[in-house]
Scaffold this active site. Structure first.
Site, PDB file in Angstrom:
ATOM      1  N   GLU A 113       1.795  -8.039   9.210  1.00 10.50           N
ATOM      2  CA  GLU A 113       1.888  -6.605   9.431  1.00 10.50           C
ATOM      3  C   GLU A 113       2.711  -5.901   8.357  1.00 10.50           C
ATOM      4  OE1 GLU A 113       1.196  -2.948  11.204  1.00 10.50           O
ATOM      5  OE2 GLU A 113       0.246  -4.900  11.535  1.00 10.50           O
TER       6      GLU A 113
ATOM      7  N   ARG B 295      -1.216  -8.599 -21.007  1.00  6.35           N
ATOM      8  CA  ARG B 295      -2.075  -8.299 -22.154  1.00  6.35           C
ATOM      9  C   ARG B 295      -1.399  -7.361 -23.150  1.00  6.35           C
ATOM     10  NH1 ARG B 295      -5.100  -3.817 -22.235  1.00  6.35           N
ATOM     11  NH2 ARG B 295      -6.897  -4.898 -23.123  1.00  6.35           N
TER      12      ARG B 295
ATOM     13  N   PRO C 226       0.806  -1.226   0.000  1.00  6.77           N
ATOM     14  CA  PRO C 226       0.000   0.000   0.000  1.00  6.77           C
ATOM     15  C   PRO C 226       0.837   1.273   0.000  1.00  6.77           C
ATOM     16  CG  PRO C 226      -0.822  -1.550   1.648  1.00  6.77           C
ATOM     17  CD  PRO C 226       0.488  -2.092   1.155  1.00  6.77           C
TER      18      PRO C 226
END
Length: 252
Positions: free
Chosen positions: A121, A159, A94
């Site tokens: 964590e 792709r 994140p």
């Protein structure tokens, strides 16, 4: 291209790597997709890969030894008749740089990608400092692990490889590939209930269709993602369309 995924849950990738576009790309030999359970590289009898954080606090932290050992083992892997290639090592996190189409295009030029999917964590900081080349995030939210984000990035990258999509122009005209959102699409029937396909798309005039698509692409971006136009060097024609869009909005 070769893609290795370090994960404690390799079974999560079974369906994704064997289905749809990714499955076809692997069957064609365009990409090799592999999962590695880095627990196999643990250096203790209990095969533990995490431990309590120094300094206290909640949660567990992934240890550096198994991650480093797994990546280093993959880095020296050599297909018969090929020279080993130093991989791009990607940490799904994140805290990472937001993943974009531009980054997907950049990664699609690599020969070997290694994705690290964590749980618990977090990671021992030395993994970030001395092993990974990229930290990527797919959004400002937190998931239970890096597996789902890795699947998203891998799908987006694969792709773009030559021969993966049936129509090579599909990836070129995708949203974000041109810096704009993609234009609207229509197919048969030309009239569905009381809704008709725009006459321009039925005209058969390729240049006018191309211009209509560019204009609609710009309009859709103005409507939904005006931030994408910040700093964009607009052509004289595009500036005219922007003014037209604003006039239309004022009259609504």
């Amino acid at each position: 291209m070769r893609i290795d995924v370090l994960t404690l849950f390799p079974e999560m990738f079974d369906g994704v790597f064997s289905s749809s576009i990714l499955g076809k790309a692997r069957d064609k030999g365009i990409v090799a997709l592999n999962t590695v359970n880095f627990r196999d590289y643990a250096n203790n009898k209990h095969n533990t890969v995490d431990d309590y954080p120094y300094g206290g606090g909640g949660g567990m932290v992934l240890k550096p030894e198994p991650i480093f050992a797994a990546v280093e083992d993959l880095s020296v892997h050599q297909e018969e008749g090929q020279e080993p290639v130093k991989p791009r090592v990607i940490l799904m996190c994140p805290q990472g740089t937001p993943f974009t189409q531009k980054k997907a295009e950049e990664l699609s030029n690599e020969q070997h990608l290694v994705f690290i999917c964590g749980h618990y964590e977090g990671y021992d900081e030395r993994i970030r400092q001395y092993l990974v080349t990229d930290e990527l995030s797919i959004g400002d939210y937190v998931l239970t692990g890096g597996e789902l984000p890795a699947m998203v990035v891998i799908d987006s990258v694969v792709r773009l490889l030559p021969g993966v999509l049936g129509n090579e122009m599909s990836a070129v005209t995708d949203s974000f590939s041109t810096g704009l959102l993609e234009y609207p699409h229509y197919t048969r029937p030309a009239k569905f209930r009381d809704w008709e396909v725009p006459d321009m798309l039925l005209s058969g005039h390729h240049e006018n269709v191309r211009k209509w698509r560019r204009k609609e692409s710009l309009f859709r971006t103005l409507e939904r993602r005006p931030d994408l136009l910040e700093g964009r060097d607009l052509s004289k024609e595009e500036k005219t369309w922007v003014a037209e869009w604003h006039d239309r909005k004022q009259k609504e």
